[in-house]
Scaffold this motif. Structure first.
Motif, mmCIF file in Angstrom:
data_model
loop_
_atom_site.group_PDB
_atom_site.id
_atom_site.type_symbol
_atom_site.label_atom_id
_atom_site.label_comp_id
_atom_site.label_asym_id
_atom_site.label_seq_id
_atom_site.Cartn_x
_atom_site.Cartn_y
_atom_site.Cartn_z
ATOM 1 N N VAL A 25 -0.333 -29.195 15.284
ATOM 2 C CA VAL A 25 -1.028 -27.992 14.916
ATOM 3 C C VAL A 25 -0.989 -27.788 13.369
ATOM 4 O O VAL A 25 0.012 -27.768 12.700
ATOM 5 N N ASP A 26 -2.039 -26.507 12.638
ATOM 6 C CA ASP A 26 -1.919 -26.091 11.337
ATOM 7 C C ASP A 26 -1.555 -24.598 11.352
ATOM 8 O O ASP A 26 -1.002 -24.370 12.399
ATOM 9 N N SER A 27 -1.077 -24.596 10.417
ATOM 10 C CA SER A 27 -0.626 -23.090 10.088
ATOM 11 C C SER A 27 -1.024 -21.756 10.832
ATOM 12 O O SER A 27 -0.659 -21.112 11.267
ATOM 13 N N LYS A 28 -2.504 -21.952 11.693
ATOM 14 C CA LYS A 28 -3.160 -20.986 12.213
ATOM 15 C C LYS A 28 -3.129 -21.301 13.866
ATOM 16 O O LYS A 28 -3.778 -20.884 14.655
ATOM 17 N N GLY A 29 -2.009 -22.386 13.924
ATOM 18 C CA GLY A 29 -2.083 -23.091 15.421
ATOM 19 C C GLY A 29 -2.944 -23.937 15.864
ATOM 20 O O GLY A 29 -3.198 -23.883 17.359
ATOM 21 N N GLU A 73 -1.369 -33.901 -1.169
ATOM 22 C CA GLU A 73 -0.349 -32.820 -0.886
ATOM 23 C C GLU A 73 -1.269 -32.552 0.128
ATOM 24 O O GLU A 73 -2.273 -32.539 1.077
ATOM 25 N N GLY A 74 -0.677 -31.773 0.995
ATOM 26 C CA GLY A 74 -1.101 -30.885 2.739
ATOM 27 C C GLY A 74 -1.112 -31.941 3.415
ATOM 28 O O GLY A 74 -1.217 -33.481 3.543
ATOM 29 N N GLY A 75 -2.022 -31.652 4.196
ATOM 30 C CA GLY A 75 -1.825 -32.512 5.634
ATOM 31 C C GLY A 75 -0.835 -32.650 6.214
ATOM 32 O O GLY A 75 0.029 -31.663 6.492
ATOM 33 N N LYS A 95 8.371 -27.281 12.310
ATOM 34 C CA LYS A 95 8.493 -26.185 13.194
ATOM 35 C C LYS A 95 7.756 -26.046 14.670
ATOM 36 O O LYS A 95 7.056 -26.410 14.394
ATOM 37 N N ILE A 96 9.128 -26.850 15.518
ATOM 38 C CA ILE A 96 8.128 -27.353 16.538
ATOM 39 C C ILE A 96 8.081 -25.330 17.349
ATOM 40 O O ILE A 96 9.323 -25.070 17.396
ATOM 41 N N ASP A 97 7.197 -25.634 18.433
ATOM 42 C CA ASP A 97 6.706 -24.554 19.633
ATOM 43 C C ASP A 97 7.772 -25.001 20.777
ATOM 44 O O ASP A 97 6.168 -26.185 21.220
ATOM 45 N N GLN A 98 8.489 -24.602 21.323
ATOM 46 C CA GLN A 98 9.261 -25.328 22.393
ATOM 47 C C GLN A 98 8.456 -25.751 23.773
ATOM 48 O O GLN A 98 8.636 -26.095 24.217
ATOM 49 N N GLU A 128 4.193 -28.052 13.397
ATOM 50 C CA GLU A 128 3.485 -27.485 12.651
ATOM 51 C C GLU A 128 4.433 -28.353 11.746
ATOM 52 O O GLU A 128 5.865 -27.722 11.261
ATOM 53 N N GLN A 129 3.756 -29.013 10.573
ATOM 54 C CA GLN A 129 4.249 -28.992 8.692
ATOM 55 C C GLN A 129 4.584 -28.075 8.190
ATOM 56 O O GLN A 129 3.435 -28.175 8.055
#
Length: 613
Positions: free
Chosen positions: A435-439, A458-460, A512-515, A521-522
């Motif tokens: 997912v991106d920074s906005k989920g 950059e990014g992605g 960052k992992i939402d378990q 999210e990278q």
């Protein structure tokens, strides 16, 4: 008369000398002392030549501080010493001496005896050291001991007092390495029966400590030899690591805390020794004897995690060939066969395995440290393990699956961070969704092996490929959200080899992992902008450090390249050590080595943690 007087005088001198070295009262201790306490002992335990102990001379010592006076424009090294450590060493431990140099050491302390105390401030000692004595490998990529040169490219003031422990692999040594094979029953990975370079540098590029590991080796004993890996500084300041068929703990003065042979059911330690919060240790090993479904007994390769207690008893084990799929071949087939971790083979640079070659291998009796599928071959190549105390799980990095996997105490998979391509149905429910920074969901192509930003500057988002060191960032994680630091080596990126080898690159990356919701999210990366010159096909490290809220990155084989037409190495490794403030896009520290052979890992070393417990 003159002759008689000379004889009498000589007799008196001899008599006095006899009493000085023994005589009627017995042997006399007459070592040289420079200060107000005891004598100086260099390399007190025989494996730490740039250390010493100032003996206490029978006094109780307290309020101890030590400073190694720097060379001109050098880095001062200062630390406190607790009373506990002064008792442990029988005096004041001296760490961080310059090699081949007349060092000046400044110590302050309070000495007490017979109910009388005296404070001594800034007492000076002169300590002469010899040059560095680490055995060279004969490999042309290793010049100088332990490296030919070091370039300190950048050090911000905030990090100017850092010390870094560096663990390199100089290469095989003819006549010593790999003189034995595991042939009972078959296979195994004793090929990594090599020498090691382990040293500590300051931010001026000066060596301030090294491990004379030859004293720990017996090259004629298969159970006391092998490459040293998996170094960590423990909370008590000592170092843990493993080598060959052993795992060990020593402090930096060289005092042995333990040095144990692996439990009998396991072989071939390498890469990872994790210090668990309960005082136990997780070791990345292999099985000494596994019965395959086809009735063949084999030694396995880098696919078992074992938990041992302080007495060396086995508490638990994770046989990954029973938990994951040892026949998933998508990454195995895409690997550059010229650089399968430390097994660097220039003649096979750029080559990959075809379906036919893999099938032929799978049906053969060829087992051991070879990149193939099935139990007894290097199908997993697990290169890190980390314990998550929040739910009693382990996180492993499998290089040859390009996957980071979390597994519970019950041996059930919790999640898989990696390209979705090639996982059979039973594993697909564990695959994390990018997912991106906005989920918002990120949709990827080709079996979720190529995501938007996969090859952008950059990014992605991208998964990791043949990665190393998938470590939980404890201070930023909780039971639901977990932050993981990884070195994405980048071989077989997108589950394929690029058109040109020069297109390859590596990254340091934080996820960052939402378990709960099985999303990833990278949130940070570095390396794309450096391109192929920073590319490390093998080894390397990314690690968070809470004391400075920073990330240490070691691109350990940067610069290693091959002439594919000739099958020879044309570029030598130039390991680069970088340290970043959290979230920064450029490093605060940048140090480059040359003539070091293959780099493996590097990390900060805290001298106060070592002596002020």
């Amino acid at each position: 008369m003159k002759k008689f007087i000379s004889i009498v005088a000589a007799s008196m001198i001899f008599s006095q000398a006899a009493f000085a070295i023994g005589g009627a009262s017995g042997a006399r201790i007459d070592w040289q002392t420079q200060g107000k306490i005891g004598a100086l002992v260099l390399d007190a335990y025989g494996i730490s030549p740039l250390s010493a102990v100032i003996l206490n001379g029978g006094y109780e010592l307290s309020d101890i501080s030590v400073s190694i006076v720097p060379k001109k424009d050098g880095q001062e090294l200062s630390y406190k010493v607790s009373e506990k450590m002064a008792k442990t060493y029988g005096g004041i431990p001296i760490f961080g001496l310059y090699p081949a140099y007349l060092n000046t050491v400044k110590v302050s302390y309070t000495k007490t005896a017979n109910n009388k105390s005296e404070k001594v401030k800034d007492e000076l000692y002169k300590i002469s050291t010899s040059g560095i004595s680490i055995k060279a490998s004969g490999n042309l990529h290793q010049r100088g001991v332990p490296f030919e040169s070091v370039k300190v490219l950048k050090v911000d003031d905030e990090f100017k007092n850092r010390l870094y422990l560096v663990n390199n692999a100089p290469g095989k040594m003819p006549g010593i390495s790999s003189k034995s094979i595991w042939n009972n029953p078959a296979g195994g990975a004793m090929e990594w029966d090599e020498n090691s370079n382990v040293f500590i540098i300051d931010t001026k590029g000066e060596i301030r400590w090294y491990l004379n590991h030859d004293k720990l080796m017996d090259w004629d004993n298969i159970y006391k030899r092998g490459i040293m890996m998996g170094f960590h500084q423990n909370d008590d300041g000592a170092l843990t690591f493993g080598y060959g068929q052993r795992y060990a703990k020593y402090d930096v003065l060289g005092r042995e805390i333990f040095n144990k042979r692996l439990p009998a059911a396991y072989i071939d330690f390498s890469h990872a020794m994790d210090n668990m919060q309960n005082g136990h240790y997780l070791l990345r090993v292999a099985s000494a004897n596994t019965l395959r479904a086809d009735g063949k007994n084999v030694r396995t390769v880098r696919d078992v995690i074992v938990e041992v207690d302080n007495n060396g008893n086995v508490v638990d084990e994770w046989k990954l060939y029973e938990i994951l799929d040892p026949y998933r071949s998508d990454i195995i087939k895409a690997l550059d066969q010229g650089a399968v971790c430390l097994n660097v083979d220039a003649a096979n640079a750029g080559k990959t395995l075809s379906d036919e070659e893999l099938a032929k291998m799978d049906s053969s009796d060829k087992f051991g440290d070879i990149a193939g599928t099935g139990i007894g071959r290097n199908w997993a190549h697990v290169n890190s393990v980390d314990y998550d105390p929040s739910d009693d799980s382990i996180i492993i990095s499998s290089r040859h699956q390009s996957a980071i996997v979390k597994i519970g105490r019950d041996k059930k998979i919790k999640w898989i961070l990696g390209a979705h391509k090639g996982w059979s149905k039973e594993f697909q429910k564990y695959l994390l969704q990018p997912v991106d920074s906005k989920g918002k969901k990120i949709v990827c192509e080709d079996g979720y092996s190529k995501c938007p930003g996969y090859e952008n500057e950059e990014g992605g988002f991208d998964f990791t490929w043949t990665q190393h060191t998938a470590w939980r960032i404890d201070s930023k994680s909780n039971k639901r959200y977990i932050y993981v630091s990884v070195f994405d080596n980048g071989d077989a990126r997108g589950a394929e080899q690029p058109a040109f080898a020069s297109m390859k690159y590596s990254r340091a990356v934080i996820y960052k992992i939402d378990q709960k919701n099985m999303k990833v999210e990278q949130i940070w990366e570095y390396g794309k902008q450096r391109g192929n010159e920073w590319y490390s096909p093998v080894t390397s490290l990314t690690e968070y450090h809470a004391d400075t809220n920073s990330l240490v990155v070691y691109s350990a084989t940067a610069g290693m390249s091959f002439d594919l037409s000739k099958g020879v190495a044309v570029g030598e490794p130039k390991p680069e050590l970088d340290e970043f403030k959290w979230g920064a896009k450029t490093p605060s520290v940048q140090i480059q080595f040359s003539g070091a052979g293959l780099g493996y890992q590097a990390m900060p070393f805290d001298v106060n943690k070592a002596f002020n417990q």
